[in-house]
Write a protein that holds these residues in place. Structure first.
Motif, PDB file in Angstrom:
ATOM      1  N   ALA A  19     -15.755   9.262  26.405  1.00 37.19           N
ATOM      2  CA  ALA A  19     -16.102   9.109  24.724  1.00 37.19           C
ATOM      3  C   ALA A  19     -15.014   9.193  23.799  1.00 37.19           C
ATOM      4  CB  ALA A  19     -16.988  10.470  24.770  1.00 37.19           C
ATOM      5  N   VAL A  20     -13.995  10.143  24.452  1.00 32.82           N
ATOM      6  CA  VAL A  20     -12.618  10.407  23.583  1.00 32.82           C
ATOM      7  C   VAL A  20     -11.780   8.902  23.403  1.00 32.82           C
ATOM      8  CG1 VAL A  20     -10.455  11.627  23.140  1.00 32.82           C
ATOM      9  CG2 VAL A  20     -12.756  12.786  23.883  1.00 32.82           C
ATOM     10  N   ARG A  21     -11.892   8.076  24.387  1.00 36.28           N
ATOM     11  CA  ARG A  21     -11.157   6.959  24.448  1.00 36.28           C
ATOM     12  C   ARG A  21     -11.780   5.951  23.574  1.00 36.28           C
ATOM     13  NH1 ARG A  21     -11.300   2.386  28.326  1.00 36.28           N
ATOM     14  NH2 ARG A  21      -9.335   1.246  28.222  1.00 36.28           N
ATOM     15  N   ARG A  22     -13.315   5.959  23.724  1.00 32.69           N
ATOM     16  CA  ARG A  22     -13.894   5.096  22.942  1.00 32.69           C
ATOM     17  C   ARG A  22     -13.888   5.470  21.240  1.00 32.69           C
ATOM     18  NH1 ARG A  22     -18.005   5.295  26.084  1.00 32.69           N
ATOM     19  NH2 ARG A  22     -18.719   7.181  25.330  1.00 32.69           N
ATOM     20  N   THR A  23     -14.036   6.664  21.001  1.00 34.25           N
ATOM     21  CA  THR A  23     -13.585   7.047  19.690  1.00 34.25           C
ATOM     22  C   THR A  23     -12.282   6.785  19.164  1.00 34.25           C
ATOM     23  OG1 THR A  23     -15.098   8.820  19.829  1.00 34.25           O
ATOM     24  CG2 THR A  23     -13.635   8.965  18.033  1.00 34.25           C
ATOM     25  N   ALA A  24     -11.391   6.633  20.067  1.00 36.26           N
ATOM     26  CA  ALA A  24     -10.035   6.359  19.507  1.00 36.26           C
ATOM     27  C   ALA A  24      -9.819   4.772  19.411  1.00 36.26           C
ATOM     28  CB  ALA A  24      -8.932   6.789  20.747  1.00 36.26           C
ATOM     29  N   TYR A  25     -10.457   4.031  20.377  1.00 37.32           N
ATOM     30  CA  TYR A  25     -10.524   2.507  20.137  1.00 37.32           C
ATOM     31  C   TYR A  25     -11.305   2.297  18.793  1.00 37.32           C
ATOM     32  CZ  TYR A  25     -11.897  -2.276  20.487  1.00 37.32           C
ATOM     33  OH  TYR A  25     -11.887  -3.745  20.374  1.00 37.32           O
ATOM     34  N   LEU A  26     -12.240   2.995  18.426  1.00 34.26           N
ATOM     35  CA  LEU A  26     -13.186   2.690  17.169  1.00 34.26           C
ATOM     36  C   LEU A  26     -12.229   3.037  16.020  1.00 34.26           C
ATOM     37  CD1 LEU A  26     -16.529   3.836  18.130  1.00 34.26           C
ATOM     38  CD2 LEU A  26     -15.720   1.459  17.657  1.00 34.26           C
ATOM     39  N   GLN A 114     -10.276   5.928   5.429  1.00 29.47           N
ATOM     40  CA  GLN A 114     -11.638   5.374   5.521  1.00 29.47           C
ATOM     41  C   GLN A 114     -12.376   5.126   6.606  1.00 29.47           C
ATOM     42  OE1 GLN A 114     -11.578   2.305   2.323  1.00 29.47           O
ATOM     43  NE2 GLN A 114     -10.431   3.547   0.813  1.00 29.47           N
ATOM     44  N   ARG A 115     -11.525   4.305   7.551  1.00 32.21           N
ATOM     45  CA  ARG A 115     -11.940   3.860   8.876  1.00 32.21           C
ATOM     46  C   ARG A 115     -12.285   5.287   9.764  1.00 32.21           C
ATOM     47  NH1 ARG A 115      -7.497   1.732  12.091  1.00 32.21           N
ATOM     48  NH2 ARG A 115      -7.163   0.456  10.403  1.00 32.21           N
ATOM     49  N   ALA A 116     -11.510   6.136   9.754  1.00 28.94           N
ATOM     50  CA  ALA A 116     -11.757   7.454  10.250  1.00 28.94           C
ATOM     51  C   ALA A 116     -13.148   8.066   9.661  1.00 28.94           C
ATOM     52  CB  ALA A 116     -10.714   8.436  10.146  1.00 28.94           C
ATOM     53  N   VAL A 117     -13.350   8.052   8.416  1.00 25.03           N
ATOM     54  CA  VAL A 117     -14.659   8.699   8.087  1.00 25.03           C
ATOM     55  C   VAL A 117     -15.917   7.874   8.460  1.00 25.03           C
ATOM     56  CG1 VAL A 117     -15.964   8.835   5.975  1.00 25.03           C
ATOM     57  CG2 VAL A 117     -13.622   9.587   5.716  1.00 25.03           C
ATOM     58  N   LEU A 118     -15.671   6.414   8.633  1.00 18.53           N
ATOM     59  CA  LEU A 118     -16.788   5.596   8.765  1.00 18.53           C
ATOM     60  C   LEU A 118     -17.170   5.838  10.228  1.00 18.53           C
ATOM     61  CD1 LEU A 118     -16.076   2.373   7.172  1.00 18.53           C
ATOM     62  CD2 LEU A 118     -17.795   4.019   6.403  1.00 18.53           C
ATOM     63  N   VAL A 119     -16.166   5.803  11.238  1.00 18.18           N
ATOM     64  CA  VAL A 119     -16.286   5.980  12.719  1.00 18.18           C
ATOM     65  C   VAL A 119     -16.960   7.521  12.944  1.00 18.18           C
ATOM     66  CG1 VAL A 119     -15.131   6.498  14.838  1.00 18.18           C
ATOM     67  CG2 VAL A 119     -14.533   4.407  13.427  1.00 18.18           C
ATOM     68  N   LEU A 120     -16.431   8.486  12.194  1.00 16.52           N
ATOM     69  CA  LEU A 120     -17.096   9.886  12.714  1.00 16.52           C
ATOM     70  C   LEU A 120     -18.323   9.983  11.839  1.00 16.52           C
ATOM     71  CD1 LEU A 120     -13.781  12.018  11.338  1.00 16.52           C
ATOM     72  CD2 LEU A 120     -14.854  11.566  13.669  1.00 16.52           C
ATOM     73  N   TYR A 122     -20.650   7.470  11.246  1.00 15.78           N
ATOM     74  CA  TYR A 122     -21.846   6.535  11.540  1.00 15.78           C
ATOM     75  C   TYR A 122     -21.602   6.134  13.089  1.00 15.78           C
ATOM     76  CZ  TYR A 122     -22.454   5.912   6.831  1.00 15.78           C
ATOM     77  OH  TYR A 122     -22.600   6.294   5.264  1.00 15.78           O
ATOM     78  N   LEU A 123     -20.599   6.303  13.914  1.00 19.42           N
ATOM     79  CA  LEU A 123     -20.560   6.047  15.200  1.00 19.42           C
ATOM     80  C   LEU A 123     -20.574   7.304  16.193  1.00 19.42           C
ATOM     81  CD1 LEU A 123     -18.218   2.909  14.701  1.00 19.42           C
ATOM     82  CD2 LEU A 123     -20.505   2.856  15.053  1.00 19.42           C
ATOM     83  N   GLU A 124     -19.857   8.323  15.353  1.00 18.79           N
ATOM     84  CA  GLU A 124     -20.035   9.526  16.166  1.00 18.79           C
ATOM     85  C   GLU A 124     -20.890  10.387  15.997  1.00 18.79           C
ATOM     86  OE1 GLU A 124     -17.728  11.256  18.887  1.00 18.79           O
ATOM     87  OE2 GLU A 124     -17.305   9.151  18.882  1.00 18.79           O
ATOM     88  N   GLY A 125     -21.739  10.174  14.782  1.00 13.27           N
ATOM     89  CA  GLY A 125     -22.998  10.757  14.462  1.00 13.27           C
ATOM     90  C   GLY A 125     -22.631  12.021  13.585  1.00 13.27           C
ATOM     91  N   ALA A 129     -20.283  17.491   6.518  1.00 17.11           N
ATOM     92  CA  ALA A 129     -19.586  18.595   6.769  1.00 17.11           C
ATOM     93  C   ALA A 129     -18.569  18.518   8.216  1.00 17.11           C
ATOM     94  CB  ALA A 129     -20.469  20.023   6.782  1.00 17.11           C
ATOM     95  N   GLY A 130     -19.110  18.183   9.158  1.00 21.37           N
ATOM     96  CA  GLY A 130     -18.444  17.899  10.447  1.00 21.37           C
ATOM     97  C   GLY A 130     -17.467  17.019  10.251  1.00 21.37           C
ATOM     98  N   ALA A 131     -17.491  15.692   9.625  1.00 19.13           N
ATOM     99  CA  ALA A 131     -16.554  14.980   9.174  1.00 19.13           C
ATOM    100  C   ALA A 131     -15.316  15.578   8.281  1.00 19.13           C
ATOM    101  CB  ALA A 131     -16.913  13.588   8.699  1.00 19.13           C
ATOM    102  N   ALA A 132     -15.649  16.279   7.459  1.00 16.20           N
ATOM    103  CA  ALA A 132     -14.669  17.069   6.486  1.00 16.20           C
ATOM    104  C   ALA A 132     -14.069  18.053   7.550  1.00 16.20           C
ATOM    105  CB  ALA A 132     -15.510  17.823   5.540  1.00 16.20           C
TER     106      ALA A 132
END
Length: 168
Positions: A19-26, A114-120, A122-125, A129-132
């Motif tokens: 899961a961490v590797r997949r998030t890093a790729y995104l 912006q990419r980090a925010v979008l991944v966190l 919409y893809l990490e759910g 507050a959690g993304a912040a």
């Protein structure tokens, strides 16, 4: 670190590495760099394992470390992405792979924060507050970065956006 702590870390690593590797790729768009970022996040976690008091916060801690590493790396001059006029041909794939490939390619064109925010979001759910918390910024920053990131993604996808909606 004692044997019990080593065992606990090993179990956590086995459970979360993919899961961490997949998030890093995104976040970065490259499997080799994703492996490096995931490894760096787990090395940092191992180094701080005995100081982490709340085991429920491990995912958040690793995610925050990962996002910071990717964003920091993107600021280094030798790691800046170079855009080309034409992408290399890719192998023919089914709609699922084509949709994912289109989305990942579009994410590469969005600025790193912006990419980090979008991944966190919409893809990490994660919620705002959690993304912040993961990014170490205010919820207002997450909201504005989300709006700008989605606008950039829409501009990049153009006509492909309708295809993504139809596939989803």
């Amino acid at each position: 670190m004692d044997a019990a702590a080593e065992q606990a870390f090993a179990e956590y690593f086995r459970a979360r590495r993919d899961a961490v590797r997949r998030t890093a790729y995104l976040l970065c768009g490259d499997w080799h760099r994703a492996d490096d970022h995931a490894q760096a996040a787990f090395v940092a976690l191992h180094r701080h394992w005995s100081r982490i008091r709340d085991p429920q916060a491990l995912d958040a801690w690793v995610r925050r470390t990962l996002v910071r590493a990717v964003v920091d790396e993107s600021r280094r001059p030798w790691r800046r992405e170079r855009f080309v006029e034409r992408l290399p041909e890719s192998a023919a794939a089914g709609p699922d792979v084509a949709t994912r490939t289109t989305l990942v390619e579009a994410l590469r064109s969005v600025p790193p924060r912006q990419r980090a925010v979008l991944v966190l979001r919409y893809l990490e759910g994660l919620d705002v507050a959690g993304a912040a918390e993961a990014l170490g910024c205010s919820p207002g920053t997450v909201k504005s970065q989300t709006a700008h990131g989605l606008a950039a993604l829409r501009a990049t996808l153009g006509d492909s956006l309708d295809d993504l909606r139809a596939a989803g």
